[in-house]
Write a protein that holds these residues in place. Structure first.
Motif, mmCIF file in Angstrom:
data_model
loop_
_atom_site.group_PDB
_atom_site.id
_atom_site.type_symbol
_atom_site.label_atom_id
_atom_site.label_comp_id
_atom_site.label_asym_id
_atom_site.label_seq_id
_atom_site.Cartn_x
_atom_site.Cartn_y
_atom_site.Cartn_z
ATOM 1 N N GLY A 108 0.824 -1.214 0.000
ATOM 2 C CA GLY A 108 0.000 0.000 0.000
ATOM 3 C C GLY A 108 0.853 1.257 0.000
ATOM 4 N N LEU A 109 1.913 1.251 0.821
ATOM 5 C CA LEU A 109 2.814 2.408 0.858
ATOM 6 C C LEU A 109 3.535 2.614 -0.474
ATOM 7 N N LEU A 110 3.978 1.531 -1.091
ATOM 8 C CA LEU A 110 4.654 1.648 -2.384
ATOM 9 C C LEU A 110 3.695 2.146 -3.469
ATOM 10 N N THR A 111 2.448 1.693 -3.425
ATOM 11 C CA THR A 111 1.458 2.162 -4.388
ATOM 12 C C THR A 111 1.195 3.650 -4.193
ATOM 13 N N TRP A 112 1.031 4.069 -2.952
ATOM 14 C CA TRP A 112 0.823 5.484 -2.655
ATOM 15 C C TRP A 112 2.009 6.311 -3.156
ATOM 16 N N LEU A 113 3.234 5.823 -2.899
ATOM 17 C CA LEU A 113 4.429 6.527 -3.352
ATOM 18 C C LEU A 113 4.461 6.639 -4.877
ATOM 19 N N ALA A 114 4.124 5.564 -5.564
ATOM 20 C CA ALA A 114 4.104 5.600 -7.030
ATOM 21 C C ALA A 114 3.097 6.632 -7.530
ATOM 22 N N MET A 115 1.936 6.675 -6.912
ATOM 23 C CA MET A 115 0.917 7.643 -7.333
ATOM 24 C C MET A 115 1.374 9.074 -7.043
ATOM 25 N N GLU A 116 2.042 9.271 -5.908
ATOM 26 C CA GLU A 116 2.552 10.608 -5.584
ATOM 27 C C GLU A 116 3.646 11.054 -6.557
ATOM 28 N N LEU A 117 4.440 10.091 -7.040
ATOM 29 C CA LEU A 117 5.476 10.427 -8.019
ATOM 30 C C LEU A 117 4.871 10.772 -9.383
#
Length: 186
Positions: free
Chosen positions: A42-51
Motif C-alpha cells: 500500500g505504501l509503495l502504491t501510494w508513493l508511485a501515485m505521488e510520483l
C-alpha cells in the motif's frame, strides 16, 4: 560409470530411511507476514501515485496527459505492484505449505509431490534453535522459492521438534555448531 546427478533431487529410495517428518506451524506468522506485506505494498502504491501526480498537470518530460493516458498509468501501477508482490507471495506461500523430511542421508523439503530443497547430512553444519533447524553444506540444492539473501541452506522453520530433529541429524553425520549447554538437545 556412475550415473550423473539429476537436476532435481529424487525421493528417498532403497537404503534410505525416513527418520522424521513434519510441517511448519506458520498460521500466525503467515498472517503477520501478509499484513506487513499488504501495508508495504500500500505504501509503495501510494508513493508511485505521488510520483506520478505532478505529471498530470503537464511537464516537459511527459507532456500533458489526457484521459487516454489513464489506462496506461493504471497498467504501470498495477504492473509495479505485481512485479513486487508476486515473487514475495509465491515464496511466502511455498514456505508455509512445505513439508519437512529427515532421512538417514538427507534433509528434504517437499512442496506437494516435488522436492524443493535438499541438504546432505554427512558433514553438514547444523544450527538449531527452539523452533528452527538449519543445515549449511556444499551439497545443498534449493528451489528459488526457498532462497534467502544469505548463504544457501535448508531450514526447517517453525517446527516444535527442532531439538529432536537436530539430535537425529547429528546421529547421522551433521555437525551441531551451536549445541545448547543445558542438555536440551535430547
Amino acid at each position: 560409470m556412475p550415473r550423473a546427478r539429476a537436476l532435481r533431487p529424487q525421493a528417498p529410495a532403497e537404503g534410505e530411511t525416513v527418520l522424521w517428518q513434519g510441517r511448519p506451524a506458520m498460521a500466525g506468522r503467515r498472517l503477520i507476514e501478509l499484513l506487513g506485506f499488504l501495508i508495504l505494498l500500500g505504501l509503495l502504491t501510494w508513493l508511485a501515485m505521488e510520483l506520478i501526480r505532478p505529471h498530470f498537470a503537464g511537464s516537459g518530460f511527459a507532456g500533458t496527459p489526457d484521459a487516454s493516458a489513464l489506462p496506461l498509468i493504471l497498467a504501470m501501477v498495477v504492473g509495479m505492484m505485481l512485479i513486487i508482490a508476486l515473487p514475495v507471495w509465491l515464496r511466502s506461500s511455498a514456505r508455509a505449505r512445505a513439508r519437512y523430511m529427515l532421512t538417514n542421508r538427507r534433509a528434504l523439503i517437499w512442496l506437494g509431490d516435488r522436492i524443493v530443497g535438499e541438504a546432505m547430512l554427512f558433514g553438514a553444519q547444523m544450527e538449531a534453535g527452539p523452533a528452527e533447524v538449519a543445515f549449511t553444506t556444499p551439497h545443498v540444492w534449493l528451489d528459488w522459492r526457498l532462497r534467502d539473501e544469505g548463504i544457501d541452506r535448508i531450514r526447517f522453520e517453525q517446527t516444535e521438534d527442532a531439538m529432536k530433529v537436530a539430535a537425529i541429524a547429528e546421529d547421522h553425520g551433521a555437525r551441531w555448531i551451536n549445541r545448547p549447554e543445558d542438555g536440551a538437545a535430547g
